[in-house]
Design a protein around this motif. Structure first.
Motif, PDB file in Angstrom:
ATOM      1  N   PRO A  72       0.803  -1.228   0.000  1.00 39.52           N
ATOM      2  CA  PRO A  72       0.000   0.000   0.000  1.00 39.52           C
ATOM      3  C   PRO A  72       0.833   1.275   0.000  1.00 39.52           C
ATOM      4  O   PRO A  72       0.415   2.291  -0.550  1.00 39.52           O
ATOM      5  CB  PRO A  72      -0.821  -0.125   1.293  1.00 39.52           C
ATOM      6  N   GLU A  73       2.033   1.217   0.603  1.00 40.84           N
ATOM      7  CA  GLU A  73       2.867   2.421   0.688  1.00 40.84           C
ATOM      8  C   GLU A  73       3.656   2.671  -0.588  1.00 40.84           C
ATOM      9  O   GLU A  73       4.452   3.616  -0.661  1.00 40.84           O
ATOM     10  CB  GLU A  73       3.822   2.319   1.881  1.00 40.84           C
ATOM     11  N   ALA A  74       3.436   1.873  -1.632  1.00 39.79           N
ATOM     12  CA  ALA A  74       4.165   2.059  -2.887  1.00 39.79           C
ATOM     13  C   ALA A  74       3.874   3.410  -3.524  1.00 39.79           C
ATOM     14  O   ALA A  74       4.656   3.894  -4.342  1.00 39.79           O
ATOM     15  CB  ALA A  74       3.824   0.947  -3.874  1.00 39.79           C
ATOM     16  N   ASN A  75       2.753   4.044  -3.137  1.00 38.51           N
ATOM     17  CA  ASN A  75       2.467   5.374  -3.674  1.00 38.51           C
ATOM     18  C   ASN A  75       3.487   6.404  -3.215  1.00 38.51           C
ATOM     19  O   ASN A  75       3.558   7.506  -3.759  1.00 38.51           O
ATOM     20  CB  ASN A  75       1.059   5.824  -3.270  1.00 38.51           C
ATOM     21  N   LEU A  76       4.314   6.061  -2.207  1.00 40.02           N
ATOM     22  CA  LEU A  76       5.353   6.964  -1.722  1.00 40.02           C
ATOM     23  C   LEU A  76       6.624   6.869  -2.555  1.00 40.02           C
ATOM     24  O   LEU A  76       7.550   7.650  -2.347  1.00 40.02           O
ATOM     25  CB  LEU A  76       5.670   6.655  -0.258  1.00 40.02           C
ATOM     26  N   GLY A  77       6.676   5.921  -3.485  1.00 44.60           N
ATOM     27  CA  GLY A  77       7.842   5.813  -4.344  1.00 44.60           C
ATOM     28  C   GLY A  77       8.244   4.382  -4.609  1.00 44.60           C
ATOM     29  O   GLY A  77       7.909   3.461  -3.852  1.00 44.60           O
ATOM     30  N   MET A  78       8.992   4.191  -5.722  1.00 46.44           N
ATOM     31  CA  MET A  78       9.405   2.848  -6.124  1.00 46.44           C
ATOM     32  C   MET A  78      10.255   2.157  -5.075  1.00 46.44           C
ATOM     33  O   MET A  78      10.232   0.932  -4.940  1.00 46.44           O
ATOM     34  CB  MET A  78      10.166   2.920  -7.445  1.00 46.44           C
ATOM     35  N   GLY A  79      11.028   2.933  -4.310  1.00 48.13           N
ATOM     36  CA  GLY A  79      11.874   2.333  -3.284  1.00 48.13           C
ATOM     37  C   GLY A  79      11.086   1.505  -2.289  1.00 48.13           C
ATOM     38  O   GLY A  79      11.546   0.439  -1.854  1.00 48.13           O
ATOM     39  N   HIS A  80       9.892   1.967  -1.932  1.00 47.93           N
ATOM     40  CA  HIS A  80       9.053   1.215  -1.002  1.00 47.93           C
ATOM     41  C   HIS A  80       8.638  -0.125  -1.605  1.00 47.93           C
ATOM     42  O   HIS A  80       8.606  -1.151  -0.916  1.00 47.93           O
ATOM     43  CB  HIS A  80       7.815   2.028  -0.625  1.00 47.93           C
ATOM     44  N   SER A  81       8.318  -0.111  -2.888  1.00 47.43           N
ATOM     45  CA  SER A  81       7.892  -1.327  -3.559  1.00 47.43           C
ATOM     46  C   SER A  81       9.037  -2.334  -3.653  1.00 47.43           C
ATOM     47  O   SER A  81       8.860  -3.534  -3.392  1.00 47.43           O
ATOM     48  CB  SER A  81       7.371  -0.980  -4.957  1.00 47.43           C
ATOM     49  N   ILE A  82      10.228  -1.848  -4.006  1.00 44.20           N
ATOM     50  CA  ILE A  82      11.390  -2.739  -4.075  1.00 44.20           C
ATOM     51  C   ILE A  82      11.719  -3.294  -2.696  1.00 44.20           C
ATOM     52  O   ILE A  82      11.936  -4.503  -2.525  1.00 44.20           O
ATOM     53  CB  ILE A  82      12.606  -2.000  -4.661  1.00 44.20           C
ATOM     54  N   GLY A  83      11.750  -2.407  -1.691  1.00 39.95           N
ATOM     55  CA  GLY A  83      12.106  -2.848  -0.343  1.00 39.95           C
ATOM     56  C   GLY A  83      11.172  -3.912   0.185  1.00 39.95           C
ATOM     57  O   GLY A  83      11.607  -4.940   0.715  1.00 39.95           O
TER      58      GLY A  83
END
Length: 198
Positions: A72-83
């Motif tokens: 859900p926090e991927a809207n804060l940036g790609m880094g969140h999605s990768i992490g």
């Protein structure tokens, strides 16, 4: 020990004017599903990040043998999605192959080429490159860098990790523009479809 594909599909598709780029048709199926099938056809395990478990993107994957992770926090940036995606990988994964899901030119043989290169160079960062020498995706990160990937946040993605370890980079040339064709806007999709007809 194996390479695991991390297919990034949790972004907002904010430049599509209300449409979802990852649900656009590629080979008769939604782009995201097509990319997941191509990665799986290469014999690699696949994890896909999506915005939510009930999102339409998750629904197009429901019958596939892939792991689907809501970020859900991927809207804060790609880094969140990768992490988050890397943190979810099974223990013993030898590498993460990071791939944005809006790259419809990537084929199963491209995923295979990167995985085989990892077997030959297990401690290298492998970066796909197109026929013009431009860097793109997939990018394979070896096991000792997975912890760094887990700590990513913001919108820079993994560029900082690649930059910090430039001496470990090996470039893998893919045919044509496969490594760099990513489609973010309706005009990108229209131009791409037109190019496929010529």
């Amino acid at each position: 020990m194996t390479v695991r594909v991390l297919l990034l599909a949790a972004g907002q598709s904010s430049r599509m004017g209300g449409a979802d780029k990852l649900l656009m048709d590629v080979d008769g199926q939604p782009c995201l599903r097509t990319l997941a099938l191509r990665a799986y056809a290469a014999g690699l395990p696949v994890t896909v990040t999506v915005p939510a478990p009930d999102h339409p993107r998750a629904r197009v994957l429901v019958d596939l043998d892939v792991d689907v992770l809501a970020v859900p926090e991927a809207n804060l940036g790609m880094g969140h999605s990768i992490g988050a995606g890397v943190a979810s990988l099974p223990h013993g994964s030898s590498a993460a192959m990071v791939v944005p899901a809006d790259m419809p030119e990537l084929c199963s043989e491209d995923f295979t080429a990167l995985a085989e290169a990892h077997e030959r160079n297990p401690m290298a960062i492998l970066r796909a490159r197109d026929a013009n020498g431009r860097h793109g995706h997939p990018v394979v990160f070896p096991s000792d860098l997975l912890g760094d990937l887990q700590r990513l946040s913001g919108d820079r993605g993994a560029a900082g990790i690649v930059q910090a370890h430039q001496g470990r980079c090996i470039f893998i040339d893919l045919p044509g523009q496969r490594a760099t064709t990513d489609l973010d806007t309706p005009s990108d999709w229209a131009d791409w479809r037109k190019s496929k007809k010529t």
